[in-house]
Write a protein that holds these residues in place. Structure first.
Motif, PDB file in Angstrom:
ATOM      1  N   ASN A 271      -2.915  -8.471  -9.555  1.00  0.00           N
ATOM      2  CA  ASN A 271      -1.587  -8.502  -8.915  1.00  0.00           C
ATOM      3  C   ASN A 271      -1.513  -7.542  -7.726  1.00  0.00           C
ATOM      4  O   ASN A 271      -0.448  -6.992  -7.418  1.00  0.00           O
ATOM      5  N   LEU A 272      -2.640  -7.396  -7.024  1.00  0.00           N
ATOM      6  CA  LEU A 272      -2.711  -6.421  -5.936  1.00  0.00           C
ATOM      7  C   LEU A 272      -1.792  -6.801  -4.775  1.00  0.00           C
ATOM      8  O   LEU A 272      -1.114  -5.931  -4.199  1.00  0.00           O
ATOM      9  N   ILE A 273      -1.763  -8.086  -4.432  1.00  0.00           N
ATOM     10  CA  ILE A 273      -0.906  -8.520  -3.316  1.00  0.00           C
ATOM     11  C   ILE A 273       0.566  -8.353  -3.689  1.00  0.00           C
ATOM     12  O   ILE A 273       1.379  -7.905  -2.864  1.00  0.00           O
ATOM     13  N   ARG A 274       0.915  -8.727  -4.912  1.00  0.00           N
ATOM     14  CA  ARG A 274       2.312  -8.622  -5.337  1.00  0.00           C
ATOM     15  C   ARG A 274       2.772  -7.156  -5.345  1.00  0.00           C
ATOM     16  O   ARG A 274       3.868  -6.840  -4.880  1.00  0.00           O
ATOM     17  N   TRP A 275       1.912  -6.255  -5.849  1.00  0.00           N
ATOM     18  CA  TRP A 275       2.289  -4.844  -5.863  1.00  0.00           C
ATOM     19  C   TRP A 275       2.384  -4.294  -4.442  1.00  0.00           C
ATOM     20  O   TRP A 275       3.251  -3.455  -4.156  1.00  0.00           O
ATOM     21  N   SER A 276       1.509  -4.756  -3.556  1.00  0.00           N
ATOM     22  CA  SER A 276       1.585  -4.322  -2.152  1.00  0.00           C
ATOM     23  C   SER A 276       2.894  -4.773  -1.519  1.00  0.00           C
ATOM     24  O   SER A 276       3.538  -4.007  -0.787  1.00  0.00           O
ATOM     25  N   ARG A 277       3.266  -6.020  -1.804  1.00  0.00           N
ATOM     26  CA  ARG A 277       4.523  -6.535  -1.254  1.00  0.00           C
ATOM     27  C   ARG A 277       5.717  -5.737  -1.769  1.00  0.00           C
ATOM     28  O   ARG A 277       6.620  -5.365  -0.997  1.00  0.00           O
ATOM     29  N   LYS A 278       5.735  -5.423  -3.069  1.00  0.00           N
ATOM     30  CA  LYS A 278       6.835  -4.644  -3.631  1.00  0.00           C
ATOM     31  C   LYS A 278       6.876  -3.231  -3.033  1.00  0.00           C
ATOM     32  O   LYS A 278       7.955  -2.698  -2.738  1.00  0.00           O
ATOM     33  N   PHE A 279       5.683  -2.644  -2.847  1.00  0.00           N
ATOM     34  CA  PHE A 279       5.637  -1.314  -2.238  1.00  0.00           C
ATOM     35  C   PHE A 279       6.182  -1.343  -0.814  1.00  0.00           C
ATOM     36  O   PHE A 279       6.958  -0.459  -0.408  1.00  0.00           O
ATOM     37  N   LEU A 280       5.795  -2.379  -0.038  1.00  0.00           N
ATOM     38  CA  LEU A 280       6.249  -2.466   1.348  1.00  0.00           C
ATOM     39  C   LEU A 280       7.744  -2.731   1.435  1.00  0.00           C
ATOM     40  O   LEU A 280       8.413  -2.236   2.353  1.00  0.00           O
ATOM     41  N   VAL A 281       8.275  -3.536   0.501  1.00  0.00           N
ATOM     42  CA  VAL A 281       9.724  -3.752   0.475  1.00  0.00           C
ATOM     43  C   VAL A 281      10.438  -2.421   0.212  1.00  0.00           C
ATOM     44  O   VAL A 281      11.430  -2.089   0.883  1.00  0.00           O
ATOM     45  N   GLY A 282       9.926  -1.647  -0.748  1.00  0.00           N
ATOM     46  CA  GLY A 282      10.521  -0.338  -1.031  1.00  0.00           C
ATOM     47  C   GLY A 282      10.384   0.616   0.139  1.00  0.00           C
ATOM     48  O   GLY A 282      11.336   1.340   0.487  1.00  0.00           O
ATOM     49  N   TYR A 283       9.194   0.613   0.782  1.00  0.00           N
ATOM     50  CA  TYR A 283       8.976   1.490   1.940  1.00  0.00           C
ATOM     51  C   TYR A 283       9.897   1.112   3.096  1.00  0.00           C
ATOM     52  O   TYR A 283      10.509   1.994   3.734  1.00  0.00           O
TER      53      TYR A 283
END
Length: 638
Positions: A271-283
């Motif tokens: 789930n690396l892409i999904r976690w990256s997307r969630k991190f970027l949304v939070g950032y």
């Protein structure tokens, strides 16, 4: 929609041609009348004096020689201002201007011999300026002093141009207009795509909107990064808005691009892409909150804001693209075509953008990014190509689903017809058959006793009763084809019996039957029903010969099936007739009822077989029948 995607790709190609055309023009040999100044002197002061006199300026200590392209002079201490001294050459006319395309500073003053002729002061955080200062012939050989103050980046680091106003303006606009064209085009495309979203199905909406966001934010970044735009709108309210729009575009681009990537390739490994997307949304959410806080506080938290949105953002972009390239490499190795297209776009973007970012940080921010625009074009083009492929695949799936739906609908209609006829046959056939047999018996007695000419009519009545009895028999066979003893059948033995029955009929018609079937083919079924089905098919082939002709019969085993072919060179059938084969009461024969072939279909269906017809009008017909194969050791009486 496919034409729309093609249009977007063509439009991007045109933009690339125009962009490179401007770049090519800007790199062409310049007017020989333009003077290039690539060296000057600088001095540092504690604060910027807006209107100093010449004596004060010349009295500054430590004037240092600087050349364009040399090492960047380091500010001695935070908050100091810089004065730049330039010696003017011999001027030829009064339409001369001094053009500085890149000068870093928030407050800039231009002074000639103690007289201030130009001043600009920005209240927003964008240090890169372009200034155009008119000079006269009487100012030849005089000294120009340029005062600059800034928070961090400060001074001139590229050559200065002096020349005719029209020539320099054309050159300046030609080099800068590509930003306006590219940025405006991308924003326009995103808006058009947004309007076109009303024609999309829900399943494609998320990918489409994420691509719209990527294109729109990319266009806004190109447009608001250009110093030419700030030169056009160099006043506080508009300039501040442009800076905010640049930051907001960057905050939108990162999560929307990752979301598009996730929609194409899924959540990724672990789930690396999904976690990256969630991190970027939070950032991005954090950055927007800090932006709002800084604006409300009148820029008092700029240092914190700059650290979060500038320093961190660059490192996050580089790290994000490294992750995506690694994942794309894995997908490419697995043969994913979309990964290849995506990889080319991301690699182009990474080589231009990430490379420039590294060089930007290496130079402590004293570098104007420009190659990233080419990377953006390559990258967005790859995204549009991928989206176009997805739409094409969806269209093909819809067509395939439509074909399957039509086939299932036809099968359903056929099954309903068969069910109705089956129920009708089971309930009526026996009741009709009994009185027919009684009637036939009495008519047969009358025929034996009758000596007159009426005997001919009675014989005809008997023939029609026999025909009616045959139809009822077909009805019963269709209604209960599974009746009888089910055993393992040797296909060759069954065809030896069938051949013995039908060869005389074929010879009578002038035809010839050839059978090539190996000995080791076995199927499960009822022997009499099996013979009945193939006799019906071969009789149809004999009748289709219309005289001399050949009927070839052969068989073989294919994986888990026994495949039988019956091919004739008779009159053949067109597609309309082929589509209706097996329907009750549909027949090409004058007195045919269509029940024989219907019964054949039913028998093959009960034996878990499949039947397929290949035919063209005038070239003959080939019937292909498949049955599940049975091994000899599985011979068990049913």
């Amino acid at each position: 929609m496919k034409s729309l995607i093609k249009g977007f790709i063509v439009f991007f190609v045109i933009v690339i041609v125009v962009l490179f055309g401007f770049i090519f023009k800007s790199s062409s040999p310049e007017d020989s009348d333009i003077i290039h100044i690539n060296h000057w002197q600088i001095a540092w002061t504690d604060h910027l004096e807006p209107q100093p006199n010449t004596e004060w300026l010349e009295g500054l200590d430590n004037w240092t020689d600087v050349r364009a392209g040399d090492d960047i002079p380091v500010m001695p201490s935070t908050g100091m201002s810089q004065w730049i001294k330039i010696q003017l050459p011999e001027l030829k006319g009064n339409s001369e201007v001094l053009l500085i395309e890149k000068i870093y500073g928030k407050h800039i003053v231009v002074n000639i011999n103690g007289v201030s002729i130009y001043e600009t002061q920005r209240k927003f955080n964008y240090n890169l300026n372009s200034i155009l200062v008119p000079i006269r012939a009487e100012e030849s050989k005089q000294t120009v002093y340029i005062g600059v103050s800034a928070n961090n980046k400060i001074g001139i680091f590229d050559e200065i141009k002096i020349g005719d106003y029209q020539s320099l303006m054309k050159d300046f606009i030609r080099q800068s207009i590509s930003d306006l064209i590219l940025g405006s085009t991308l924003i326009f495309i995103a808006v058009i795509m947004l309007f076109c979203s009303v024609f999309l199905k829900y399943v494609n909406m998320s990918m489409w909107f994420s691509l719209c966001a990527v294109i729109f934010s990319s266009g806004l970044l190109v447009l608001t990064y250009s110093p030419f735009v700030f030169w056009l709108f160099d006043y506080t309210s508009t300039g501040r808005l442009l800076v905010i729009l640049f930051d907001v575009a960057l905050f939108i681009l990162l999560p929307s691009f990752t979301f598009f990537f996730e929609k194409i390739f899924g959540p990724g490994y672990f789930n690396l892409i999904r976690w990256s997307r969630k991190f970027l949304v939070g950032y991005s959410t954090l950055c927007i909150l800090v932006l709002i806080t800084n604006e409300i506080a009148s820029n008092r938290f700029y240092n914190v804001y700059s650290l979060i949105t500038t320093q961190f953002a660059g490192y996050i972009i580089i790290f994000q693209f490294l992750i995506l390239i690694c994942l794309l490499s894995i997908y490419m190795i697995k043969g994913n075509k979309e990964a290849v297209i995506f990889f080319v776009g991301v690699l182009s973007f990474t080589l231009f953008c990430a490379g420039e970012l590294i060089w930007y940080y290496y130079n402590d921010g004293y570098y104007k990014l420009f190659l990233w625009k080419v990377g953006v074009i390559c990258f967005l083009t790859s995204l549009i190509i991928i989206l176009g492929r997805r739409f094409a695949e969806n269209h093909e799936q819809v067509v395939e689903y439509s074909k399957q739906l039509e086939m299932f609908n036809n099968e359903l209609q056929r099954s309903e017809k068969m069910e109705i006829i089956s129920e009708l046959a089971a309930s009526v056939a026996h009741e009709v058959r009994n009185p027919l047999q009684v009637t036939r018996g009495f008519l047969q007695l009358l025929v034996e006793k009758q000596q007159s000419s009426d005997k001919v009519y009675l014989s005809m009545a008997l023939e029609e009763l026999d025909r009616a009895s045959g139809i009822i028999t077909d009805f019963l066979t269709f209604a209960k084809p599974e009746g009888g003893k089910v055993t393992t059948l040797n296909v060759l033995d069954e065809f030896i019996h069938i051949e013995g029955i039908l060869i005389p009929l074929a010879n009578l018609q002038g035809g010839k039957i050839t059978v090539h079937i190996p000995k080791n083919l076995y199927v499960r079924g009822n022997s009499s029903k099996f013979k009945q089905a193939f006799i019906n098919i071969i009789k149809n082939s004999i009748e289709a010969l219309k005289g001399e002709g050949d009927i070839q019969i052969w068989g073989y085993e294919e994986t888990t099936d026994v495949v039988l072919h019956i091919k004739d060179n008779g009159e053949g059938m067109d597609e309309e007739v082929l589509a209706r084969l097996g329907e009750p009461y549909f027949s090409n024969k004058t007195k045919g009822t269509g029940l024989g072939l219907m019964v054949t279909f039913r028998i093959i269906e009960v034996m878990n077989g499949q039947i397929h017809f290949n035919s063209k009008k005038g070239t003959g017909t080939e019937v292909i029948i498949r049955f599940p194969s049975v091994k000899l050791e599985e011979n068990v009486t049913g």
